[in-house]
Design a protein around this motif. Structure first.
Motif, PDB file in Angstrom:
ATOM      1  N   TRP A  96       0.842  -1.214   0.000  1.00 30.17           N
ATOM      2  CA  TRP A  96       0.000   0.000   0.000  1.00 30.17           C
ATOM      3  C   TRP A  96       0.867   1.251   0.000  1.00 30.17           C
ATOM      4  O   TRP A  96       0.579   2.228  -0.694  1.00 30.17           O
ATOM      5  N   ALA A  97       1.950   1.209   0.767  1.00 30.48           N
ATOM      6  CA  ALA A  97       2.852   2.365   0.828  1.00 30.48           C
ATOM      7  C   ALA A  97       3.505   2.594  -0.537  1.00 30.48           C
ATOM      8  O   ALA A  97       3.553   3.723  -1.039  1.00 30.48           O
ATOM      9  N   LEU A  98       3.982   1.509  -1.144  1.00 31.58           N
ATOM     10  CA  LEU A  98       4.668   1.643  -2.435  1.00 31.58           C
ATOM     11  C   LEU A  98       3.709   2.134  -3.528  1.00 31.58           C
ATOM     12  O   LEU A  98       4.106   2.852  -4.444  1.00 31.58           O
ATOM     13  N   ALA A  99       2.422   1.757  -3.379  1.00 30.04           N
ATOM     14  CA  ALA A  99       1.436   2.157  -4.391  1.00 30.04           C
ATOM     15  C   ALA A  99       1.029   3.629  -4.251  1.00 30.04           C
ATOM     16  O   ALA A  99       0.602   4.248  -5.221  1.00 30.04           O
ATOM     17  N   HIS A 100       1.142   4.178  -3.059  1.00 31.01           N
ATOM     18  CA  HIS A 100       0.684   5.566  -2.831  1.00 31.01           C
ATOM     19  C   HIS A 100       1.718   6.342  -2.010  1.00 31.01           C
ATOM     20  O   HIS A 100       1.477   6.684  -0.852  1.00 31.01           O
ATOM     21  N   PRO A 101       2.854   6.650  -2.595  1.00 34.68           N
ATOM     22  CA  PRO A 101       3.915   7.281  -1.797  1.00 34.68           C
ATOM     23  C   PRO A 101       3.810   8.816  -1.686  1.00 34.68           C
ATOM     24  O   PRO A 101       4.356   9.408  -0.753  1.00 34.68           O
ATOM     25  N   HIS A 102       3.126   9.463  -2.646  1.00 32.74           N
ATOM     26  CA  HIS A 102       3.363  10.905  -2.845  1.00 32.74           C
ATOM     27  C   HIS A 102       2.905  11.790  -1.693  1.00 32.74           C
ATOM     28  O   HIS A 102       3.680  12.576  -1.168  1.00 32.74           O
ATOM     29  N   THR A 103       1.620  11.658  -1.301  1.00 27.59           N
ATOM     30  CA  THR A 103       1.120  12.553  -0.251  1.00 27.59           C
ATOM     31  C   THR A 103       1.859  12.289   1.054  1.00 27.59           C
ATOM     32  O   THR A 103       2.208  13.219   1.791  1.00 27.59           O
ATOM     33  N   TYR A 104       2.102  11.039   1.319  1.00 23.75           N
ATOM     34  CA  TYR A 104       2.819  10.648   2.555  1.00 23.75           C
ATOM     35  C   TYR A 104       4.177  11.341   2.606  1.00 23.75           C
ATOM     36  O   TYR A 104       4.543  11.958   3.606  1.00 23.75           O
ATOM     37  N   GLN A 105       4.889  11.254   1.499  1.00 21.46           N
ATOM     38  CA  GLN A 105       6.246  11.831   1.487  1.00 21.46           C
ATOM     39  C   GLN A 105       6.205  13.357   1.441  1.00 21.46           C
ATOM     40  O   GLN A 105       7.026  14.016   2.079  1.00 21.46           O
ATOM     41  N   LYS A 106       5.229  13.892   0.707  1.00 17.75           N
ATOM     42  CA  LYS A 106       5.108  15.366   0.629  1.00 17.75           C
ATOM     43  C   LYS A 106       4.885  15.940   2.028  1.00 17.75           C
ATOM     44  O   LYS A 106       5.369  17.011   2.358  1.00 17.75           O
ATOM     45  N   ASN A 107       4.178  15.178   2.874  1.00 17.66           N
ATOM     46  CA  ASN A 107       3.910  15.641   4.236  1.00 17.66           C
ATOM     47  C   ASN A 107       5.021  15.257   5.232  1.00 17.66           C
ATOM     48  O   ASN A 107       4.831  15.365   6.440  1.00 17.66           O
ATOM     49  N   ASN A 108       6.164  14.830   4.684  1.00 16.84           N
ATOM     50  CA  ASN A 108       7.339  14.497   5.515  1.00 16.84           C
ATOM     51  C   ASN A 108       7.056  13.438   6.572  1.00 16.84           C
ATOM     52  O   ASN A 108       7.548  13.528   7.696  1.00 16.84           O
ATOM     53  N   LEU A 109       6.225  12.483   6.220  1.00 18.38           N
ATOM     54  CA  LEU A 109       5.896  11.421   7.187  1.00 18.38           C
ATOM     55  C   LEU A 109       6.882  10.274   7.040  1.00 18.38           C
ATOM     56  O   LEU A 109       7.306   9.949   5.925  1.00 18.38           O
ATOM     57  N   LYS A 110       7.228   9.691   8.195  1.00 22.89           N
ATOM     58  CA  LYS A 110       8.152   8.547   8.171  1.00 22.89           C
ATOM     59  C   LYS A 110       7.366   7.256   8.343  1.00 22.89           C
ATOM     60  O   LYS A 110       6.321   7.242   8.995  1.00 22.89           O
ATOM     61  N   ILE A 111       7.917   6.210   7.788  1.00 20.48           N
ATOM     62  CA  ILE A 111       7.342   4.876   8.016  1.00 20.48           C
ATOM     63  C   ILE A 111       8.056   4.239   9.193  1.00 20.48           C
ATOM     64  O   ILE A 111       9.290   4.213   9.241  1.00 20.48           O
ATOM     65  N   TRP A 112       7.274   3.755  10.148  1.00 13.73           N
ATOM     66  CA  TRP A 112       7.825   3.033  11.293  1.00 13.73           C
ATOM     67  C   TRP A 112       7.851   1.550  10.920  1.00 13.73           C
ATOM     68  O   TRP A 112       6.821   0.866  10.997  1.00 13.73           O
ATOM     69  N   LEU A 113       9.002   1.105  10.490  1.00 13.32           N
ATOM     70  CA  LEU A 113       9.112  -0.266   9.996  1.00 13.32           C
ATOM     71  C   LEU A 113       9.358  -1.194  11.174  1.00 13.32           C
ATOM     72  O   LEU A 113      10.346  -1.051  11.904  1.00 13.32           O
ATOM     73  N   LYS A 114       8.418  -2.130  11.346  1.00 12.52           N
ATOM     74  CA  LYS A 114       8.427  -2.907  12.589  1.00 12.52           C
ATOM     75  C   LYS A 114       9.061  -4.275  12.419  1.00 12.52           C
ATOM     76  O   LYS A 114       8.662  -5.068  11.562  1.00 12.52           O
ATOM     77  N   LEU A 115      10.007  -4.517  13.322  1.00  9.30           N
ATOM     78  CA  LEU A 115      10.718  -5.796  13.339  1.00  9.30           C
ATOM     79  C   LEU A 115      10.049  -6.741  14.329  1.00  9.30           C
ATOM     80  O   LEU A 115       9.753  -6.351  15.465  1.00  9.30           O
ATOM     81  N   ASN A 116       9.840  -7.973  13.878  1.00  6.52           N
ATOM     82  CA  ASN A 116       9.468  -9.026  14.830  1.00  6.52           C
ATOM     83  C   ASN A 116      10.776  -9.560  15.409  1.00  6.52           C
ATOM     84  O   ASN A 116      11.430 -10.402  14.819  1.00  6.52           O
ATOM     85  N   SER A 117      11.124  -9.034  16.588  1.00  7.15           N
ATOM     86  CA  SER A 117      12.430  -9.387  17.152  1.00  7.15           C
ATOM     87  C   SER A 117      12.318 -10.557  18.115  1.00  7.15           C
ATOM     88  O   SER A 117      13.287 -10.895  18.784  1.00  7.15           O
ATOM     89  N   GLY A 118      11.114 -11.145  18.206  1.00 10.40           N
ATOM     90  CA  GLY A 118      10.993 -12.324  19.060  1.00 10.40           C
ATOM     91  C   GLY A 118       9.705 -12.390  19.852  1.00 10.40           C
ATOM     92  O   GLY A 118       9.412 -13.399  20.489  1.00 10.40           O
ATOM     93  N   MET A 119       8.907 -11.309  19.805  1.00 11.52           N
ATOM     94  CA  MET A 119       7.634 -11.351  20.531  1.00 11.52           C
ATOM     95  C   MET A 119       6.598 -12.176  19.760  1.00 11.52           C
ATOM     96  O   MET A 119       5.655 -12.709  20.329  1.00 11.52           O
ATOM     97  N   ASN A 120       6.797 -12.208  18.435  1.00 11.97           N
ATOM     98  CA  ASN A 120       5.892 -12.972  17.565  1.00 11.97           C
ATOM     99  C   ASN A 120       4.448 -12.508  17.653  1.00 11.97           C
ATOM    100  O   ASN A 120       3.520 -13.299  17.753  1.00 11.97           O
TER     101      ASN A 120
END
Ligand SMILES: Cc1ncc(COP(=O)(O)O)c(C=O)c1O
Length: 375
Positions: free
Chosen positions: A112-136
Motif C-alpha cells: 500500500w505504501a509503495l502504491a501511494h507514496p506521494h502525499t505521505y512523502q510530501k507531508n514528511n511522514l516517516k514509516i515506522w518499519l516494525k521488526l518481529n524481534s521475538g515477541m511474535n
C-alpha cells in the motif's frame, strides 16, 4: 454527615499528576522525542483529558485510525503514530492526508505504501518499519524487513526502525537480550536510521536503548509497568482516583453471611459499610482476600462478593465517625490500582481500561479545579 443525593461512582482525573509523570519521562529519557500513548481512550482516562494535559508532547500514539481522527477532531496538530498501521489502502491514503505516521508490520502494508507514496512523502511522514524481534505478535522477520527497507527507501520513504518488548517488565528475562541483539543487528545494517523500541518499563530499564523516540503508556497514567516495583518508588503519581460513597451501614451479628453466594460469614459482631460501586461500573468481581478501600484515610477490607452495583466493606475497626455519605476511594493513592489488580490476578492496565460508561468522569486542571464533567 454528607448527604448522598445520587448514585455517584466517579473517577477524578488529575492533570497535575499526568503532567508530573510526563516530566518523569522527559527526565529519564532526556535525549529522545516522546510519543505519548493515548490509545484505548488514553488507557481509560479519556482522550480529551489526556490530550489537554499532554500538550508538550512530541507526538501521540494510537492503535487505529479512528483514535487518530479523534485527536485531529479535538484540534490537536501534533504528529500521530498508528502503532498497528493502517488496515486498507483507503486508510493509508487518509493517514497520508491527515499526517498520521504509520507502522508497517506486514507485506500488504508495504505494498500500500509503495502504491501511494506521494502525499505521505510530501507531508514528511516517516514509516515506522516494525521488526518481529521475538515477541511474535506484529512485525517483519529480519530478512523480510531488510528487503522491505530497501524497497521503501528506493521509493523515497524515510524510515524509523521499531519493535516492541515482550518482557520489558521482567528486565532479566532472557528474551529481552535476544530481542535487543536482533534489533541492534538490523539497526546496524540499516544505518543511518532512526529507531524506537522503549515502552514504559524499557524506558526505565535501558537508557542506552532510548534512541530517537520513546513510547510511554502506563507510566504516564501513574501505574507501575512492573509487577514487583510500586509506582510510588518510580516517582509516578496516580492520575485516576476511582471513588464512590457509603450508602448504607449494617450492624450484623456473629455468624451472619454477607452478599451473593453467602461467601463470607462474620466471626464477630460487624459494622458493615455498603458502597455504591460494583462490577457494572468496572470494579473487578474476582477479587481475592485482602483487597480494601479507603475511607477518611482508613483501610476497610472488602467482605463477601462484589455485586453488579454494590460491595461491602468491614468498618468494625474503623472510627465511628464514618457515616453514610462518606467518600470511598476504590483506587488511587491508596490502594493503588496495581494492588487491586494483583488481588484480581490482573494488571493495572486492564482495570484502568475497563471502567464502564456509568462511571462519571471529573477532570481536574493543574490547579485542581473541575475542567470537564461527564453526565
Ligand atoms: C507498540 C507499543 N508501544 C508502546 C506501548 C506502551 O506500553 P506501556 O503502556 O507498557 O508503556 C504499547 C502498549 O501496549 C505498545 O503496544
Amino acid at each position: 454527615m454528607t448527604a448522598v443525593t445520587k448514585r455517584q461512582p466517579r473517577i477524578e482525573l488529575s492533570t497535575s499528576a499526568l503532567q508530573h509523570n510526563f516530566k518523569r519521562v522527559r527526565k529519564v529519557a532526556p535525549h529522545s522525542k516522546v510519543v505519548c500513548m493515548v490509545k484505548a481512550d488514553a488507557y481509560g482516562h479519556g482522550i480529551e483529558f489526556a490530550l489537554n494535559a499532554l500538550q508538550d508532547t512530541d507526538a501521540f500514539g494510537v492503535a487505529c485510525i479512528s483514535e487518530a481522527r479523534q485527536i485531529r477532531q479535538l484540534g490537536y496538530k501534533q504528529p500521530v503514530t498508528l502503532i498497528e498501521g493502517v488496515f486498507s489502502p483507503a486508510e493509508w491514503i487518509e493517514a497520508s492526508q491527515q499526517q498520521f505516521e504509520c507502522v508497517v508490520h506486514q507485506q500488504q502494508q508495504v505494498q500500500w505504501a509503495l502504491a501511494h507514496p506521494h502525499t505521505y512523502q510530501k507531508n514528511n511522514l516517516k514509516i515506522w518499519l516494525k521488526l518481529n524481534s521475538g515477541m511474535n505478535r506484529l512485525g517483519l522477520q529480519p530478512d523480510e524487513l531488510l528487503t522491505a527497507a530497501l524497497k521503501l527507501r528506493a521509493a523515497g520513504f524515510e524510515l524509523v526502525l521499531t519493535m516492541h518488548f515482550a518482557n520489558a517488565d521482567v528486565p532479566d528475562h532472557p528474551l529481552n537480550q535476544q530481542q535487543i541483539q536482533t534489533f541492534l543487528h538490523l539497526k546496524q545494517q540499516l544505518e543511518p536510521i532512526e529507531a524506537s523500541c522503549c515502552n514504559s518499563a524499557a524506558i526505565f530499564n535501558w537508557p542506552e536503548l532510548h534512541f530517537n523516540y520513546v513510547r510511554p503508556g502506563i507510566m504516564l497514567y501513574g501505574a507501575s509497568p512492573y509487577d514487583n516495583i510500586i509506582a510510588n518508588k518510580l516517582d509516578l503519581r496516580p492520575v485516576m482516583h476511582l471513588k464512590s460513597n457509603l450508602i448504607a451501614i449494617q450492624h450484623v451479628n456473629v455468624e451472619q453471611v454477607i452478599g451473593y453466594g453467602s461467601r463470607f460469614t462474620t466471626t464477630r459482631p460487624t459494622r458493615l459499610g455498603i458502597v455504591a460501586i460494583g462490577y457494572g461500573d468496572g470494579y473487578p468481581r474476582a477479587l481475592t482476600h485482602g483487597a480494601y478501600v479507603s475511607i477518611q484515610g482508613h483501610e476497610a477490607p472488602l467482605l463477601g462478593r462484589v455485586s453488579m452495583d454494590l460491595l461491602a466493606v468491614d468498618l468494625t475497626d474503623l472510627p465511628t465517625s464514618i457515616h453514610i455519605g462518606d467518600e470511598v476511594t476504590l483506587w488511587g493513592d491508596n490502594p493503588s490500582v496495581d494492588l487491586i489488580a494483583k488481588h484480581n490476578n490482573t494488571i493495572g492496565y486492564e482495570l484502568l481500561c475497563r471502567l464502564t460508561q456509568r462511571v462519571k468522569r471529573i477532570s481536574l486542571n493543574a490547579e485542581g479545579n473541575i475542567l470537564i464533567k461527564s453526565n
